[in-house]
Design a protein around this motif. Structure first.
Motif, mmCIF file in Angstrom:
data_model
loop_
_atom_site.group_PDB
_atom_site.id
_atom_site.type_symbol
_atom_site.label_atom_id
_atom_site.label_comp_id
_atom_site.label_asym_id
_atom_site.label_seq_id
_atom_site.Cartn_x
_atom_site.Cartn_y
_atom_site.Cartn_z
ATOM 1 N N ALA A 13 0.825 -1.190 0.000
ATOM 2 C CA ALA A 13 0.000 0.000 0.000
ATOM 3 C C ALA A 13 0.858 1.237 0.000
ATOM 4 O O ALA A 13 1.867 1.286 0.667
ATOM 5 C CB ALA A 13 -0.906 -0.009 1.236
ATOM 6 N N ALA A 14 0.443 2.242 -0.748
ATOM 7 C CA ALA A 14 1.167 3.510 -0.783
ATOM 8 C C ALA A 14 0.439 4.502 0.107
ATOM 9 O O ALA A 14 -0.753 4.720 -0.057
ATOM 10 C CB ALA A 14 1.237 4.040 -2.210
ATOM 11 N N VAL A 15 1.170 5.094 1.030
ATOM 12 C CA VAL A 15 0.584 6.069 1.947
ATOM 13 C C VAL A 15 1.311 7.385 1.783
ATOM 14 O O VAL A 15 2.441 7.536 2.227
ATOM 15 C CB VAL A 15 0.700 5.589 3.412
ATOM 16 C CG1 VAL A 15 0.024 6.594 4.339
ATOM 17 C CG2 VAL A 15 0.110 4.200 3.583
ATOM 18 N N VAL A 47 7.357 12.940 1.225
ATOM 19 C CA VAL A 47 7.713 11.536 1.406
ATOM 20 C C VAL A 47 6.459 10.682 1.306
ATOM 21 O O VAL A 47 5.419 11.032 1.883
ATOM 22 C CB VAL A 47 8.384 11.305 2.776
ATOM 23 C CG1 VAL A 47 8.748 9.830 2.955
ATOM 24 C CG2 VAL A 47 9.625 12.180 2.933
ATOM 25 N N GLU A 48 6.526 9.604 0.572
ATOM 26 C CA GLU A 48 5.442 8.630 0.511
ATOM 27 C C GLU A 48 5.947 7.302 1.053
ATOM 28 O O GLU A 48 7.057 6.871 0.710
ATOM 29 C CB GLU A 48 4.927 8.445 -0.916
ATOM 30 C CG GLU A 48 4.169 9.645 -1.462
ATOM 31 C CD GLU A 48 3.575 9.394 -2.839
ATOM 32 O OE1 GLU A 48 2.964 10.317 -3.388
ATOM 33 O OE2 GLU A 48 3.749 8.261 -3.349
ATOM 34 N N LEU A 49 5.145 6.651 1.884
ATOM 35 C CA LEU A 49 5.525 5.368 2.469
ATOM 36 C C LEU A 49 4.776 4.234 1.785
ATOM 37 O O LEU A 49 3.552 4.270 1.661
ATOM 38 C CB LEU A 49 5.202 5.360 3.966
ATOM 39 C CG LEU A 49 5.555 4.052 4.696
ATOM 40 C CD1 LEU A 49 7.068 3.872 4.763
ATOM 41 C CD2 LEU A 49 4.963 4.045 6.095
ATOM 42 N N THR A 91 9.718 6.814 -0.171
ATOM 43 C CA THR A 91 10.175 7.428 -1.415
ATOM 44 C C THR A 91 10.092 8.942 -1.270
ATOM 45 O O THR A 91 9.049 9.480 -0.894
ATOM 46 C CB THR A 91 9.311 6.973 -2.597
ATOM 47 O OG1 THR A 91 9.357 5.545 -2.691
ATOM 48 C CG2 THR A 91 9.836 7.572 -3.897
ATOM 49 N N VAL A 92 11.194 9.623 -1.561
ATOM 50 C CA VAL A 92 11.283 11.076 -1.392
ATOM 51 C C VAL A 92 11.163 11.737 -2.762
ATOM 52 O O VAL A 92 11.913 11.405 -3.689
ATOM 53 C CB VAL A 92 12.612 11.471 -0.725
ATOM 54 C CG1 VAL A 92 12.650 12.981 -0.475
ATOM 55 C CG2 VAL A 92 12.812 10.707 0.585
ATOM 56 N N PHE A 93 10.234 12.677 -2.871
ATOM 57 C CA PHE A 93 10.018 13.427 -4.101
ATOM 58 C C PHE A 93 10.376 14.886 -3.853
ATOM 59 O O PHE A 93 10.086 15.436 -2.790
ATOM 60 C CB PHE A 93 8.561 13.347 -4.546
ATOM 61 C CG PHE A 93 8.076 11.960 -4.840
ATOM 62 C CD1 PHE A 93 8.085 11.471 -6.142
ATOM 63 C CD2 PHE A 93 7.602 11.147 -3.825
ATOM 64 C CE1 PHE A 93 7.641 10.187 -6.424
ATOM 65 C CE2 PHE A 93 7.143 9.858 -4.091
ATOM 66 C CZ PHE A 93 7.165 9.376 -5.397
#
Length: 240
Positions: free
Chosen positions: A26-28, A96-98, A112-114
């Protein structure tokens, strides 16, 4: 992205190897700073430091990696994984997305850092499995430094490293965490797998294919705002 023949990796505590950082899960999404984060996810903190004078996005010298579409902020924020033990700092204004792996409890977590323009810059993974690759390369190391927040983990101690590996005339530029300082010259490709507690950690900058025209261009990029921001992020990783 980097492609290579994959072979099993076994961590010092018998951790089996088999993970893909973008596997099922899952992407949070996380806010870049401030605000409440979803229950059970990592926590971004308020940014610290001045934010009034953003730096430029790095050199535009011909042959250098194209700079980020957004400036690098002078402020920083802190992201903490759900376990409360693994954390890192990143430029304020980035996000940041977890992503969590399948299973209960989950066996993997990838932050993941954008940047502010939405470009994927860094992935920081922790879990019980990890990929490893094996092939011969010729390596040139631009710089490498120990990561203070990982100094108490099992040797070899984690280092931030920026280097290039060449194989069959093709150059692969890498900025990531390495177990110890990478050895220059001919050798085996480095597996950037760090042991933390009973899990493993993998953290790397996500370069596009052939990001630099030359080693000189890579060094110019490193000296710029974007290169220094990404270096600082990797050096800030901490596990307690």
């Amino acid at each position: 992205m980097i492609c290579a023949r994959r072979v099993p990796f076994i961590a010092a505590l018998a951790i089996a190897a088999a993970l893909g950082l973008a596997g099922c899960g899952a992407a949070v999404p996380e806010a870049s700073s401030g605000g409440a984060s979803p229950s059970g996810t990592g926590t971004p903190s308020e940014p610290a430091g001045p934010t009034s004078a953003p730096a430029t996005a790095g050199p535009t010298t011909s042959g250098a990696r194209p700079p980020s579409s957004a400036p690098v902020s002078a402020g920083v924020a802190t992201y903490t994984f759900p376990d409360g033990r693994l954390s890192f700092k990143y430029p304020a204004g980035w996000r940041v997305e977890l992503f969590t792996g399948a299973g209960q409890p989950t066996l993997s977590r990838t932050a993941t850092v954008f940047d502010a323009g939405g470009t994927e810059q860094v992935t920081v993974y922790s879990g019980q499995v990890a990929d490893a690759v094996s092939h011969r390369v010729s390596r040139t190391v631009f710089e490498s430094e120990p990561v203070p927040g990982l100094s108490r983990q099992i040797a070899p101690a984690a280092s931030y490293s920026f280097y290039v590996e060449r194989m069959d005339g093709s150059a692969t530029y890498r900025m990531d965490l390495t177990p110890g300082v990478p050895a220059a010259g001919d050798g085996t490709r480095i597996d950037g797998i760090i042991q933390i507690g009973d899990e493993v950690l993998v953290a790397e900058v996500r370069f596009i294919e052939k990001p630099f025209a030359s080693d000189a261009a890579a060094k110019l990029w490193l000296a710029g705002a974007e290169g220094q921001a990404l270096k600082a992020l990797l050096l800030s990783i901490s596990y307690s």
